[in-house]
Design an enzyme around this catalytic site. Structure first.
Site, short mmCIF file in Angstrom:
data_model
loop_
_atom_site.label_atom_id
_atom_site.label_comp_id
_atom_site.label_asym_id
_atom_site.label_seq_id
_atom_site.Cartn_x
_atom_site.Cartn_y
_atom_site.Cartn_z
N ARG A 1 3.17 -33.94 0.87
CA ARG A 1 2.51 -32.82 1.56
C ARG A 1 1.04 -32.76 1.17
O ARG A 1 0.19 -32.33 1.94
CB ARG A 1 3.19 -31.49 1.19
CG ARG A 1 4.58 -31.38 1.75
CD ARG A 1 5.26 -30.11 1.28
NE ARG A 1 6.69 -30.17 1.58
CZ ARG A 1 7.37 -29.18 2.14
NH1 ARG A 1 6.79 -28.08 2.49
NH2 ARG A 1 8.66 -29.32 2.37
N ARG B 1 -5.08 -30.77 -1.51
CA ARG B 1 -5.20 -31.55 -0.26
C ARG B 1 -6.67 -31.59 0.16
O ARG B 1 -7.14 -32.59 0.71
CB ARG B 1 -4.34 -30.98 0.86
CG ARG B 1 -4.27 -31.92 2.09
CD ARG B 1 -3.44 -31.36 3.24
NE ARG B 1 -2.17 -30.90 2.80
CZ ARG B 1 -1.64 -29.72 3.14
NH1 ARG B 1 -2.27 -28.92 3.96
NH2 ARG B 1 -0.47 -29.34 2.67
N GLY C 1 -4.20 -25.40 3.38
CA GLY C 1 -3.76 -24.35 2.46
C GLY C 1 -3.91 -24.80 1.02
O GLY C 1 -4.33 -24.03 0.15
N ARG D 1 -11.38 -19.79 -8.74
CA ARG D 1 -9.92 -19.61 -8.66
C ARG D 1 -9.18 -20.93 -8.43
O ARG D 1 -8.03 -20.93 -7.99
CB ARG D 1 -9.54 -18.62 -7.55
CG ARG D 1 -9.95 -17.20 -7.86
CD ARG D 1 -9.61 -16.26 -6.74
NE ARG D 1 -10.01 -14.91 -7.10
CZ ARG D 1 -9.17 -13.89 -7.29
NH1 ARG D 1 -7.88 -14.06 -7.10
NH2 ARG D 1 -9.62 -12.70 -7.62
N ARG E 1 -7.83 -25.72 10.76
CA ARG E 1 -6.81 -25.74 9.72
C ARG E 1 -6.09 -27.08 9.75
O ARG E 1 -5.75 -27.61 10.82
CB ARG E 1 -5.82 -24.60 9.98
CG ARG E 1 -4.58 -24.67 9.14
CD ARG E 1 -3.82 -23.37 9.10
NE ARG E 1 -2.42 -23.61 8.81
CZ ARG E 1 -1.95 -24.07 7.66
NH1 ARG E 1 -2.77 -24.34 6.66
NH2 ARG E 1 -0.66 -24.27 7.48
N SER F 1 0.58 -28.04 6.70
CA SER F 1 1.96 -28.49 6.90
C SER F 1 2.72 -27.40 7.65
O SER F 1 2.31 -26.23 7.66
CB SER F 1 2.63 -28.81 5.56
OG SER F 1 2.68 -27.66 4.75
N ASP G 1 8.80 -30.50 7.08
CA ASP G 1 10.23 -30.26 6.92
C ASP G 1 10.80 -29.77 8.24
O ASP G 1 10.04 -29.39 9.14
CB ASP G 1 10.49 -29.25 5.80
CG ASP G 1 9.74 -27.96 6.01
OD1 ASP G 1 8.55 -27.92 5.71
OD2 ASP G 1 10.35 -27.01 6.52
O1 LIG Z 1 0.38 -27.03 3.73
P1 LIG Z 1 -0.35 -25.73 3.92
O2 LIG Z 1 -1.65 -25.91 4.59
O3 LIG Z 1 -0.45 -24.92 2.65
O4 LIG Z 1 0.55 -24.86 4.95
C1 LIG Z 1 1.90 -24.50 4.80
O5 LIG Z 1 2.41 -24.72 3.50
C2 LIG Z 1 2.45 -23.48 2.76
C3 LIG Z 1 3.89 -23.18 2.41
O6 LIG Z 1 4.45 -24.21 1.69
C4 LIG Z 1 1.86 -22.42 3.67
O7 LIG Z 1 0.49 -22.29 3.38
C5 LIG Z 1 2.10 -23.01 5.04
O8 LIG Z 1 1.30 -22.53 6.07
O1 LIG Z 2 5.26 -22.26 6.20
C1 LIG Z 2 5.90 -23.31 6.18
C2 LIG Z 2 5.29 -24.56 5.97
C3 LIG Z 2 6.03 -25.69 5.98
N1 LIG Z 2 7.36 -25.59 6.19
C4 LIG Z 2 7.97 -24.40 6.38
O2 LIG Z 2 9.18 -24.35 6.56
N2 LIG Z 2 7.21 -23.28 6.38
#
Ligand SMILES: O=P(O)(O)O[C@H]1O[C@H](CO)[C@@H](O)[C@H]1O
Ligand SMILES: O=c1cc[nH]c(=O)[nH]1
Length: 234
Positions: free
Chosen positions: A217, A24, A20, A43, A87, A90, A204
């Site tokens: 992260r 990263r 995402g 972007r 993908r 996190s 988390d």
């Molecule tokens: O760490 P990424 O890949 O962004 O994924 C998670 O983190 C984001 C939210 O903090 C959302 O995109 C969720 O899917």
């Molecule tokens: O979408 C997400 C990603 C990481 N942690 C969360 O709690 N939600």
């Protein structure tokens, strides 16, 4: 170039890892790929192409949430010929036996809705991972002795949840963790005869409240990246 990706034709590999977070993508490309070069800055959603063990790989940020992921996955598949999309994200753990920093391989991705829902209408399609990728990723995680879980995840439309009852039902039905993209990725991959998998690292814990800082992260999820690469080329 496509509408949201500035890469030239041929600049994007058939195998694409999709975090995402665009930073990263930069971190993973610089750490794991040979000769990485930036192929997209549109972007600020960075994409890099290099090689891993001689195999061409692109790592392209997807942004947060299924509408954003849908734009990048559609253009990667339709405009650049991507065939394997993994993908690397996190996720928040929803079960007590799942710990922060564990890896989750998402066998299925439930959702309340996803961008494809409007098209699928009355069909409750079951978004699922490619079995070959899933099996290879599990083999790779076991070989590395990475704590790994395989099961269903929840792709949510919100990070700040105002419906605790939704989470309760997901937990009750054995869902391992919540994230925000996999259900649409799996649906798009199926529609276009591509392979997809979500390899997630728990950042988390929704039950214990444990939480990793933003820099971890972005940069500490190396196991997840290597598992994804090993699965892609198994
Ligand atoms: O760490 P990424 O890949 O962004 O994924 C998670 O983190 C984001 C939210 O903090 C959302 O995109 C969720 O899917
Ligand atoms: O979408 C997400 C990603 C990481 N942690 C969360 O709690 N939600």
């Amino acid at each position: 170039m496509s509408t949201h990706i500035g890469a030239k034709p041929g600049d994007i590999a058939q195998t694409v890892l999709m975090p995402g977070d665009p930073l990263r993508a930069k971190w993973a490309a610089e750490k794991f790929l040979d000769a990485p070069r930036c192929i997209n800055e549109v972007r600020g959603m960075f994409g890099f192409t290099g090689t891993w063990r001689g195999n061409p790989v692109t790592i392209q940020g997807s942004g947060m949430g299924m509408p954003s992921l849908s734009i990048y996955a559609n253009e990667l598949i339709r405009d650049y010929g991507a065939r394997t999309l993994i993908r690397i994200g996190s996720a928040g753990a929803m079960q007590e036996n799942v710990n922060v920093r564990d890896v989750i391989l998402a066998m299925t991705a439930s959702s309340v809705g996803n961008p494809s829902r409007a098209m699928l209408r009355e069909i409750h399609y079951a978004p699922h991972a490619d079995y070959g990728l899933l099996r290879a990723a599990h083999d790779a995680a076991m070989a590395r002795k990475t704590p790994v879980h395989v099961g269903g995840i929840y792709s949510s439309d919100t990070f700040y949840n105002e419906r605790p009852d939704l989470h309760e039902q997901m937990v009750r039905h054995g869902i391992l963790a919540v994230e925000m993209e996999a259900a649409e990725l799996y649906t798009l991959a199926a529609r276009h005869d591509c392979r997809a998998l979500a390899v997630l690292t728990v950042s988390d814990h929704l039950i214990t409240g444990e939480d990793l800082p933003a820099i971890e992260r972005e940069q500490s999820f190396g196991d997840m990246v290597e598992i994804a690469l090993e699965a892609a080329f198994a």
